[in-house]
Write a protein that holds these residues in place. Structure first.
Motif, PDB file in Angstrom:
ATOM      1  N   SER A  33     -19.079 -21.482   3.494  1.00  0.00           N
ATOM      2  CA  SER A  33     -19.870 -20.293   3.177  1.00  0.00           C
ATOM      3  C   SER A  33     -19.142 -19.005   3.594  1.00  0.00           C
ATOM      4  O   SER A  33     -19.073 -18.045   2.836  1.00  0.00           O
ATOM      5  N   ASN A  34     -18.559 -19.021   4.809  1.00  0.00           N
ATOM      6  CA  ASN A  34     -17.919 -17.807   5.344  1.00  0.00           C
ATOM      7  C   ASN A  34     -16.416 -17.992   5.493  1.00  0.00           C
ATOM      8  O   ASN A  34     -15.964 -18.835   6.265  1.00  0.00           O
ATOM      9  N   VAL A  35     -15.672 -17.196   4.740  1.00  0.00           N
ATOM     10  CA  VAL A  35     -14.210 -17.254   4.812  1.00  0.00           C
ATOM     11  C   VAL A  35     -13.700 -15.983   5.482  1.00  0.00           C
ATOM     12  O   VAL A  35     -14.103 -14.878   5.122  1.00  0.00           O
ATOM     13  N   LEU A  36     -12.844 -16.166   6.472  1.00  0.00           N
ATOM     14  CA  LEU A  36     -12.290 -15.023   7.200  1.00  0.00           C
ATOM     15  C   LEU A  36     -10.786 -14.942   6.979  1.00  0.00           C
ATOM     16  O   LEU A  36     -10.043 -15.845   7.386  1.00  0.00           O
ATOM     17  N   PHE A  37     -10.352 -13.878   6.327  1.00  0.00           N
ATOM     18  CA  PHE A  37      -8.915 -13.611   6.218  1.00  0.00           C
ATOM     19  C   PHE A  37      -8.480 -12.769   7.413  1.00  0.00           C
ATOM     20  O   PHE A  37      -9.105 -11.745   7.711  1.00  0.00           O
ATOM     21  N   ILE A  38      -7.392 -13.179   8.037  1.00  0.00           N
ATOM     22  CA  ILE A  38      -6.782 -12.362   9.087  1.00  0.00           C
ATOM     23  C   ILE A  38      -5.425 -11.920   8.566  1.00  0.00           C
ATOM     24  O   ILE A  38      -4.561 -12.743   8.267  1.00  0.00           O
ATOM     25  N   ILE A  39      -5.262 -10.624   8.409  1.00  0.00           N
ATOM     26  CA  ILE A  39      -4.076 -10.065   7.756  1.00  0.00           C
ATOM     27  C   ILE A  39      -3.524  -8.933   8.617  1.00  0.00           C
ATOM     28  O   ILE A  39      -4.240  -7.981   8.929  1.00  0.00           O
ATOM     29  N   ALA A  40      -2.251  -9.024   8.979  1.00  0.00           N
ATOM     30  CA  ALA A  40      -1.710  -8.099   9.980  1.00  0.00           C
ATOM     31  C   ALA A  40      -1.499  -6.677   9.451  1.00  0.00           C
ATOM     32  O   ALA A  40      -1.716  -5.712  10.171  1.00  0.00           O
ATOM     33  N   MET A  41      -1.047  -6.560   8.197  1.00  0.00           N
ATOM     34  CA  MET A  41      -0.678  -5.222   7.700  1.00  0.00           C
ATOM     35  C   MET A  41      -1.601  -4.752   6.581  1.00  0.00           C
ATOM     36  O   MET A  41      -1.993  -5.521   5.702  1.00  0.00           O
ATOM     37  N   GLN A  42      -1.896  -3.462   6.607  1.00  0.00           N
ATOM     38  CA  GLN A  42      -2.755  -2.857   5.590  1.00  0.00           C
ATOM     39  C   GLN A  42      -2.200  -3.095   4.184  1.00  0.00           C
ATOM     40  O   GLN A  42      -2.954  -3.399   3.251  1.00  0.00           O
ATOM     41  N   THR A  43      -0.865  -2.956   4.031  1.00  0.00           N
ATOM     42  CA  THR A  43      -0.210  -3.158   2.728  1.00  0.00           C
ATOM     43  C   THR A  43      -0.443  -4.576   2.211  1.00  0.00           C
ATOM     44  O   THR A  43      -0.493  -4.801   1.010  1.00  0.00           O
ATOM     45  N   GLU A  44      -0.527  -5.532   3.115  1.00  0.00           N
ATOM     46  CA  GLU A  44      -0.779  -6.917   2.719  1.00  0.00           C
ATOM     47  C   GLU A  44      -2.247  -7.127   2.361  1.00  0.00           C
ATOM     48  O   GLU A  44      -2.585  -7.942   1.500  1.00  0.00           O
ATOM     49  N   ALA A  45      -3.121  -6.389   3.020  1.00  0.00           N
ATOM     50  CA  ALA A  45      -4.566  -6.598   2.848  1.00  0.00           C
ATOM     51  C   ALA A  45      -5.131  -5.881   1.614  1.00  0.00           C
ATOM     52  O   ALA A  45      -6.028  -6.414   0.944  1.00  0.00           O
ATOM     53  N   SER A  46      -4.605  -4.700   1.317  1.00  0.00           N
ATOM     54  CA  SER A  46      -5.229  -3.840   0.296  1.00  0.00           C
ATOM     55  C   SER A  46      -5.433  -4.510  -1.069  1.00  0.00           C
ATOM     56  O   SER A  46      -6.523  -4.399  -1.643  1.00  0.00           O
ATOM     57  N   PRO A  47      -4.417  -5.223  -1.609  1.00  0.00           N
ATOM     58  CA  PRO A  47      -4.648  -5.849  -2.926  1.00  0.00           C
ATOM     59  C   PRO A  47      -5.831  -6.831  -2.889  1.00  0.00           C
ATOM     60  O   PRO A  47      -6.613  -6.883  -3.846  1.00  0.00           O
ATOM     61  N   LEU A  48      -5.949  -7.574  -1.808  1.00  0.00           N
ATOM     62  CA  LEU A  48      -7.038  -8.552  -1.706  1.00  0.00           C
ATOM     63  C   LEU A  48      -8.396  -7.885  -1.531  1.00  0.00           C
ATOM     64  O   LEU A  48      -9.406  -8.347  -2.058  1.00  0.00           O
ATOM     65  N   VAL A  49      -8.414  -6.794  -0.769  1.00  0.00           N
ATOM     66  CA  VAL A  49      -9.652  -6.035  -0.598  1.00  0.00           C
ATOM     67  C   VAL A  49     -10.146  -5.565  -1.958  1.00  0.00           C
ATOM     68  O   VAL A  49     -11.337  -5.679  -2.296  1.00  0.00           O
ATOM     69  N   ASN A  50      -9.206  -5.084  -2.781  1.00  0.00           N
ATOM     70  CA  ASN A  50      -9.567  -4.616  -4.127  1.00  0.00           C
ATOM     71  C   ASN A  50      -9.975  -5.779  -5.025  1.00  0.00           C
ATOM     72  O   ASN A  50     -10.965  -5.702  -5.747  1.00  0.00           O
ATOM     73  N   LYS A  51      -9.200  -6.856  -4.993  1.00  0.00           N
ATOM     74  CA  LYS A  51      -9.458  -8.009  -5.857  1.00  0.00           C
ATOM     75  C   LYS A  51     -10.863  -8.565  -5.626  1.00  0.00           C
ATOM     76  O   LYS A  51     -11.595  -8.860  -6.560  1.00  0.00           O
ATOM     77  N   PHE A  52     -11.245  -8.689  -4.366  1.00  0.00           N
ATOM     78  CA  PHE A  52     -12.563  -9.253  -4.048  1.00  0.00           C
ATOM     79  C   PHE A  52     -13.651  -8.173  -3.992  1.00  0.00           C
ATOM     80  O   PHE A  52     -14.795  -8.466  -3.648  1.00  0.00           O
TER      81      PHE A  52
END
Lengths: 266, 266
Positions: B26-45
Motif C-alpha cells: 500500500s505504501n511505497v517510500l522512495f529515498i532519493i539523495a539528490m533533487q535532480t534525481e527526484a524531480s522527474p519522479l515527483v512529476n511523473k507520479f
C-alpha cells in the motif's frame, strides 16, 4: 510537528533558545559508542538500564538513566550489532542514536564521550582526555565545489571556555571517519582538518545534534598514538580499559562542573 | 515501546510479518539523495510537496506525496544542507532520513533510487539501471576480528526475482562509501564486495531499513564508468540529467509492477 513559518513564531523560538541557554542544565545525554567505554560511567553515576525502551522495537540501542546531583543523566550506547554481536561503532549508528535520543529524551546538552587515536606531533599522549574545539570528517571526499565542504562537514563544538579552563582539559580538533586505520587520503584530510584526535563518531554526532539544534561537546580519551610505532588495533585494544578509566574521571569532573550551571556558563 | 521478549509475542510478530508479506503493498517510500534525481519522479507520479512537515523542525528533509494507481507514494530527499545549500548526500543523512521516514510514514517497501558509478569490467554501461542484489560498505575498515565484518556491513536486498525477470533489469552488487572518488583501499574493498555499482547511500539506507525491519530494494542508474578514462566528477555531472531520465523510466516500471502485488510476489 510543523516548523514555524511566520516571523512571530521564529522570534518566539529565538527567545526560547536564549532562555534555554540561561536556564540551569537539567538533562544531560551521554552518547558513547562502546560498552567498555560506558560501563565505568554507568557505575559511577549509579544509573540503571531502562526496562521499557524509549526506542523503537528491534533496535539494539541501550539506555541507562538516573539522577546525579541536580542532573538527569542519560547514557545511550548503540549496542551490539544484531547479527555480529559487536558494538555498533561508526558514524551511521552514532547519528541514528543521536537523532532518536534527542527526539525521545529532549536533552539540554549532549556529551559524546569515547576513546580516540591521538597525534603525538600535535601534543597527544596515551591517556590524555581532549575536549574538541571543532569536529570534521576525513573520509568523505567529494571533489565538486561546495560538495567538498559539505563532505568535510567541519563545525565547531558548543563553546565551553570556562569548562576547559577550570578542568585544565587539553583542547584540540577532532577528525572523524569510519575506519580504525587511515589511508593516505584520510591522513591528508586529517592534516587539513588540523586534528589532534581521531575517532569514528564525533562529527556524525555533531551533525545530528546540529540538525536538531542541541548543544554538543566532545570528550575524547587517547588510546593509541597514530603517528607512533605500534599498530593501531593492537595499541587500541591494549589500552582500552585503562584509558576508559581516565575518560570516566574526566567525564565525572565535567558533570560536576556542569551541575547547577546553564549552557551559557560553560 | 518494548520489544516482545516472550515466545508468544515473537510468534505473533512472525505471523504478523507473514501476513504483511502477503498483503498487497500500500505504501511505497522512495529515498532519493539528490533533487535532480527526484524531480522527474515527483512529476511523473504527480506528487506534491507537503505543506506541514512530518519531520522535526529544522531538518532540511523534503517529502513529496500522492496517490498513483492503488499506491500511496512518498518520495523523500535529504534536502539542501542548511549552511552550504548542496544536496545532503552520503550515508549519515541517508540513514537519518530512512529512519525518520519509516517512523513517520510506516512504508511497506522502501526503494532507494539514485545514480551510481559502474564498473565496465563487471558489465556496467552509462545509463544502465541496476537492481542491487546485495549492498555493503567499502570505506569502513576496522581490522579487528568480527568488527571487520561489521564495518563491511554486507546484507542482501529484499529479494525480488519476479521484478528483476519481468522488467529485465540488470542485477548486481552495490558498494557504498562517502566519497565520490575511491582510494586504493576503497577499490580493494569494492573488489572484495564483488560490486558492479558504487554509490554513496545504499548500504546506509539498508542498515536503517533493516534495523526497523522494512523491506528495501535499490535501483541505481549508472552516470559514470569508474574503470573508464574520464574523471568521475566530470562524467557524473555531464550525465546526471540524462541518466536521471533513465532512472525515472525504470522506477515507473517498477512501481507499475508493484501495484496490486504483495512483497512476497516481487
Amino acid at each position: 510537528m510543523a516548523p514555524p513559518h511566520d516571523d512571530k513564531a521564529a522570534a518566539a523560538a529565538e527567545v526560547n533558545d536564549e532562555s534555554t541557554a540561561k536556564r540551569p542544565i537539567s538533562n544531560v545525554l551521554f552518547i558513547i559508542a562502546m560498552q567498555t567505554e560506558a560501563s565505568p560511567l554507568v557505575n559511577k553515576f549509579q544509573l540503571v538500564e531502562e526496562p521499557e525502551s524509549v526506542f523503537p522495537k528491534g533496535v539494539p540501542w541501550v539506555r541507562y538513566y538516573g539522577k546525579y546531583k541536580d542532573l538527569n543523566i542519560n547514557i545511550v550506547c548503540p549496542g551490539k550489532d544484531k547479527i555480529l554481536g559487536v558494538d555498533s561503532v561508526g558514524t551511521v549508528s552514532a547519528s541514528l542514536l543521536t537523532y532518536a535520543s534527542i527526539q525521545a529524551l529532549q536533552p539540554d546538552l549532549i556529551i559524546n564521550a569515547g576513546t580516540a587515536g591521538g597525534f603525538k606531533a600535535k601534543g597527544a599522549s596515551i591517556g590524555d582526555v581532549f575536549l574538541a574545539s571543532d569536529v570534521a570528517f576525513h573520509d568523505r571526499r567529494i571533489p565538486i565545489p561546495v560538495f567538498d565542504l559539505y563532505g568535510v562537514g567541519s563545525r565547531q563544538a558548543f563553546p565551553t571556555p570556562n569548562l576547559a579552563k577550570e578542568l585544565n582539559l587539553k583542547v584540540g580538533k577532532l577528525s572523524t571517519g569510519d575506519s580504525l586505520d587511515m589511508c593516505a587520503q584520510d591522513e591528508a584530510a586529517i592534516v587539513a582538518n588540523d586534528a589532534t584526535v581521531k575517532d569514528m563518531e564525533g562529527a556524525a554526532v555533531a551533525y545530528a545534534a546540529d540538525l536538531l539544534e542541541v548543544p554538543a561537546i566532545f570528550l575524547k580519551a587517547v588510546t593509541d598514538i597514530i603517528d607512533g610505532d605500534k599498530p593501531t588495533a593492537e595499541e587500541f585494544l591494549q589500552n582500552l580499559a585503562a584509558v576508559a578509566a581516565a575518560l570516566d574521571l574526566a567525564a565525572t569532573q565535567v558533570v560536576d562542573f556542569i551541575n547547577g550551571k546553564s549552557c551559557s556558563e560553560l
